[in-house]
Scaffold this active site. Structure first.
Site, PDB file in Angstrom:
ATOM      1  N   CYS A 225       1.008  -1.249  -0.093  1.00 43.60           N
ATOM      2  CA  CYS A 225       0.229  -0.314   0.157  1.00 43.60           C
ATOM      3  C   CYS A 225       1.082   1.650  -0.284  1.00 43.60           C
ATOM      4  O   CYS A 225       0.772   1.758  -1.284  1.00 43.60           O
ATOM      5  CB  CYS A 225      -0.816  -0.246   1.509  1.00 43.60           C
ATOM      6  SG  CYS A 225      -2.248  -1.229   1.044  1.00 43.60           S
TER       7      CYS A 225
HETATM    8  N1  LIG Z   1      -2.991  -6.132   1.948  1.00 41.20           N
HETATM    9  C1  LIG Z   1      -3.089  -4.976   1.922  1.00 41.20           C
HETATM   10  O1  LIG Z   1      -2.465  -4.299   3.473  1.00 41.20           O
HETATM   11  C2  LIG Z   1      -4.166  -3.865   1.910  1.00 41.20           C
HETATM   12  C3  LIG Z   1      -4.519  -3.272   2.281  1.00 41.20           C
HETATM   13  C4  LIG Z   1      -5.047  -2.102   2.340  1.00 41.20           C
HETATM   14  C5  LIG Z   1      -5.851  -2.417   0.147  1.00 41.20           C
HETATM   15  N2  LIG Z   1      -4.627  -3.186  -0.167  1.00 41.20           N
HETATM   16  C6  LIG Z   1      -5.379  -3.197  -1.473  1.00 41.20           C
HETATM   17  O2  LIG Z   1      -6.157  -4.178  -1.707  1.00 41.20           O
HETATM   18  C7  LIG Z   1      -5.753  -5.125  -3.931  1.00 41.20           C
HETATM   19  C8  LIG Z   1      -5.483  -6.339  -3.126  1.00 41.20           C
HETATM   20  O3  LIG Z   1      -4.372  -6.743  -2.384  1.00 41.20           O
HETATM   21  P1  LIG Z   1      -3.930  -7.468  -1.436  1.00 41.20           P
HETATM   22  O4  LIG Z   1      -2.922  -7.843  -0.316  1.00 41.20           O
HETATM   23  O5  LIG Z   1      -4.642  -8.804  -1.451  1.00 41.20           O
HETATM   24  O6  LIG Z   1      -3.448  -8.464  -2.809  1.00 41.20           O
HETATM   25  P2  LIG Z   1      -3.166 -10.413  -2.906  1.00 41.20           P
HETATM   26  O7  LIG Z   1      -2.233 -10.176  -3.538  1.00 41.20           O
HETATM   27  O8  LIG Z   1      -3.011 -10.501  -1.799  1.00 41.20           O
HETATM   28  O9  LIG Z   1      -4.064 -11.084  -2.827  1.00 41.20           O
HETATM   29  C9  LIG Z   1      -4.761 -11.330  -4.782  1.00 41.20           C
HETATM   30  C10 LIG Z   1      -4.899 -12.214  -4.868  1.00 41.20           C
HETATM   31  O10 LIG Z   1      -6.096 -11.495  -6.245  1.00 41.20           O
HETATM   32  C11 LIG Z   1      -5.397 -13.020  -7.497  1.00 41.20           C
HETATM   33  N3  LIG Z   1      -5.712 -12.696  -8.352  1.00 41.20           N
HETATM   34  C12 LIG Z   1      -5.055 -11.823  -9.569  1.00 41.20           C
HETATM   35  N4  LIG Z   1      -5.552 -11.537 -10.687  1.00 41.20           N
HETATM   36  C13 LIG Z   1      -6.710 -11.720 -10.316  1.00 41.20           C
HETATM   37  C14 LIG Z   1      -8.284 -12.346 -11.503  1.00 41.20           C
HETATM   38  N5  LIG Z   1      -7.826 -11.416 -12.230  1.00 41.20           N
HETATM   39  N6  LIG Z   1      -8.976 -12.518 -10.484  1.00 41.20           N
HETATM   40  C15 LIG Z   1      -8.810 -13.784  -9.405  1.00 41.20           C
HETATM   41  N7  LIG Z   1      -8.381 -13.407  -8.894  1.00 41.20           N
HETATM   42  C16 LIG Z   1      -6.926 -12.702  -8.789  1.00 41.20           C
HETATM   43  C17 LIG Z   1      -4.353 -13.429  -7.159  1.00 41.20           C
HETATM   44  O11 LIG Z   1      -4.086 -14.735  -7.427  1.00 41.20           O
HETATM   45  C18 LIG Z   1      -4.241 -13.132  -5.259  1.00 41.20           C
HETATM   46  O12 LIG Z   1      -4.172 -14.423  -5.325  1.00 41.20           O
HETATM   47  C19 LIG Z   1      -4.769  -3.907  -4.235  1.00 41.20           C
HETATM   48  O13 LIG Z   1      -5.181  -3.008  -4.399  1.00 41.20           O
HETATM   49  C20 LIG Z   1      -4.088  -3.457  -2.730  1.00 41.20           C
HETATM   50  O14 LIG Z   1      -3.794  -2.100  -2.822  1.00 41.20           O
HETATM   51  C21 LIG Z   1      -3.838  -3.626   0.249  1.00 41.20           C
END
Ligand SMILES: NC(=O)c1ccc[n+]([C@@H]2O[C@H](COP(=O)([O-])OP(=O)(O)OC[C@H]3O[C@@H](n4cnc5c(N)ncnc54)[C@H](O)[C@@H]3O)[C@@H](O)[C@H]2O)c1
Length: 460
Positions: free
Chosen positions: A282
């Protein structure tokens, strides 16, 4: 027009009724740090949930009742699967049964620090192929203002569905703070902005089913910007306090004492602490989504650029501290054994994405150091095509290192033992403050040893 409005009202009312009586099926696209906890909250709220992920490994793991996300216990996943309420799948057509879908896929940056929207686009295309009247789609991935309206809406409308009438589209930023023992998905207020009034109403009803407080705003752009403001605020304030650390180092003043004393002010000051740099999916990335969008409008976001410059310099600053400390004991970085303590980007979590530890390790290796790491939460990680395997925190490892560098202040590490055993310690988190420096020489992010300020005085 009146007929269309009546149709929209009916469709929205039906969907809200299905949310209220829990007969709606909820889809979560992307089952990572954000998507999996959210999917579990929907299951706890009584919905049937379809979790769609492109990773067969993730899906197999979840369907076997295990968890790859530290904040989600395997027991919770096991119970959700066993109850028949949660299905993890790689089959896109399972989304067709869903009444509402939240998208939580990655939004990384390209090598040139531009938004990489490939994951969002592919998720949007998959949902569009499965979309039907009466569906609500909410984007949760952090992104630049305009994404929901410019990328998501047209893909869904290409199916002949009118947003606000047949389908409901909104943006709701995810605020999950991995490792936070107090705040989790349910008790962290959730902001929602819809394309139309009906969109925000449906999306609000959806999240009110499983989140304590939902905060509607007037548009998806406002909701998109809320998340970017929150994380830019953190990036800028961390940048400021990192600069204050450098200032204190040059002045020979204890930065931690200054910050703690400033934090006694009961108003108008918020405590941020310096460190070896910022990490995670983030704070290092999100502000660049806004910077990129503003570049397209010929505006330069100076605070973002400056904070990024200072924060991304911190690993080099730490490596210089390591080199100086070794120099003081007549050693070179080349050939020295460096033990990095903690590689996660913050305490008590198992995530190395964008961690400053990765830069510290790379820079030390480039200078010829022999680098090992220990992290109670991370056994190994992959970086630059190389697998890095952690070492146990044994007497031998601690006493064998020329210097131990504390990068992440995990609570389960016994820092007194580190001080008792290591020859030399660089503590970038001030976690050893107040401990007995029995054997090790301890150096911090800032050198404020006695008399340094006196040497920096300018006589006038
Ligand atoms: N990790 C954090 O602390 C956090 C906090 C707030 C917001 N976010 C935001 O949330 C979003 C997700 O982050 P995250 O940390 O959960 O990511 P992550 O990498 O942990 O998980 C994402 C998942 O999406 C899957 N994926 C990718 N492309 C896909 C598709 N086309 N269809 C279905 N699944 C798909 C991946 O295989 C993975 O399992 C990002 O935009 C991030 O900026 C993350």
């Amino acid at each position: 027009m009146v007929a269309a409005l009546g149709h929209a009202n009916n469709t929205a009312a039906n969907l809200k009724a299905r949310i209220t009586d829990r007969s709606a099926v909820i889809g979560v696209v992307g089952l990572g740090y954000v998507g999996l906890p959210l999917a579990m909250e929907f299951v706890h709220a009584g919905f049937r949930v379809v979790g769609y992920d492109v990773s067969q490994r993730v899906v197999d793991l979840l369907m076997a009742g295990q968890s790859h996300i530290q904040d989600v216990p395997a027991d919770a996943v096991h119970a959700a699967v066993a109850s028949g309420k949660f299905l993890a799948t790689t089959l896109e057509d399972q989304l067709h049964a869903c009444d509402a879908i939240s998208i939580a896929v990655p939004t990384p940056l390209s090598k040139t620090r531009d938004p990489d929207m490939a994951y969002v686009l592919s998720a949007a295309d998959a949902i569009a192929r499965q979309a039907h009247p009466g569906l609500c789609v909410v984007l949760e991935s952090t992104t630049y203002p305009g994404t929901t309206r410019e990328l998501l809406q047209p893909r869904l409308e290409a199916k002949g569905l009118t947003v606000g009438q047949d389908i409901f589209v909104a943006f709701s930023p995810e605020r999950v703070d991995p490792g936070n023992p107090l705040y989790h998905t349910r008790n962290t207020p959730k902001v929602v902005g819809g394309i139309t009034t009906a969109c925000v109403e449906v999306a609000t009803a959806l999240y009110e089913s499983c989140i304590d407080t939902v905060v509607p705003v007037s548009s998806p752009e406002a909701a998109e910007l809320v998340k970017l403001l929150e994380n830019t605020f953190r990036a800028v304030n961390i940048g400021l306090v990192n600069e204050i650390a450098i200032v204190c180092d040059k002045l020979g003043v204890n930065v931690w004492e200054v910050i703690d004393a400033a934090a006694t002010k009961p108003f108008g000051f918020m405590k941020f602490t310096p460190g070896p740099g910022i990490g995670g999916h983030c704070i290092p990335l999100d502000p660049h989504y806004l910077a990129w969008k503003m570049r397209t409008l010929n505006y330069k976001t100076r605070f973002i650029d400056l904070a990024s410059e200072i924060n991304s310099h911190m690993p080099e600053y730490v490596v210089q501290k390591v080199a100086d400390a070794l120099n003081d004991v007549r050693k070179a970085v080349r050939g020295s054994r460096v033990l990095v303590l903690g590689v996660a980007y913050k305490r008590d979590i198992d995530d190395v994405r964008e961690s400053p530890a990765l830069d510290v390790i790379r820079l030390l290796q480039e200078k010829g150091a022999i680098v090992e790491f220990h992290d109670p939460h991370i056994a190994e990680f992959r970086e630059r095509g190389q697998v890095f395997t952690g070492v146990p925190l044994s007497e031998e490892v601690l006493s064998g290192a020329d210097v131990a560098v504390i990068i992440t202040d995990h609570r389960t590490i016994d820092y007194q033992r580190v001080l008792d055993t290591a020859k030399l310690v660089i503590d970038t988190r001030n976690v050893t403050a107040g401990m007995r420096p029995t054997k090790a020489r301890v150096r911090g992010l800032v050198d404020h040893s006695d008399g340094r300020y006196e040497r920096r005085r300018v006589s006038r």
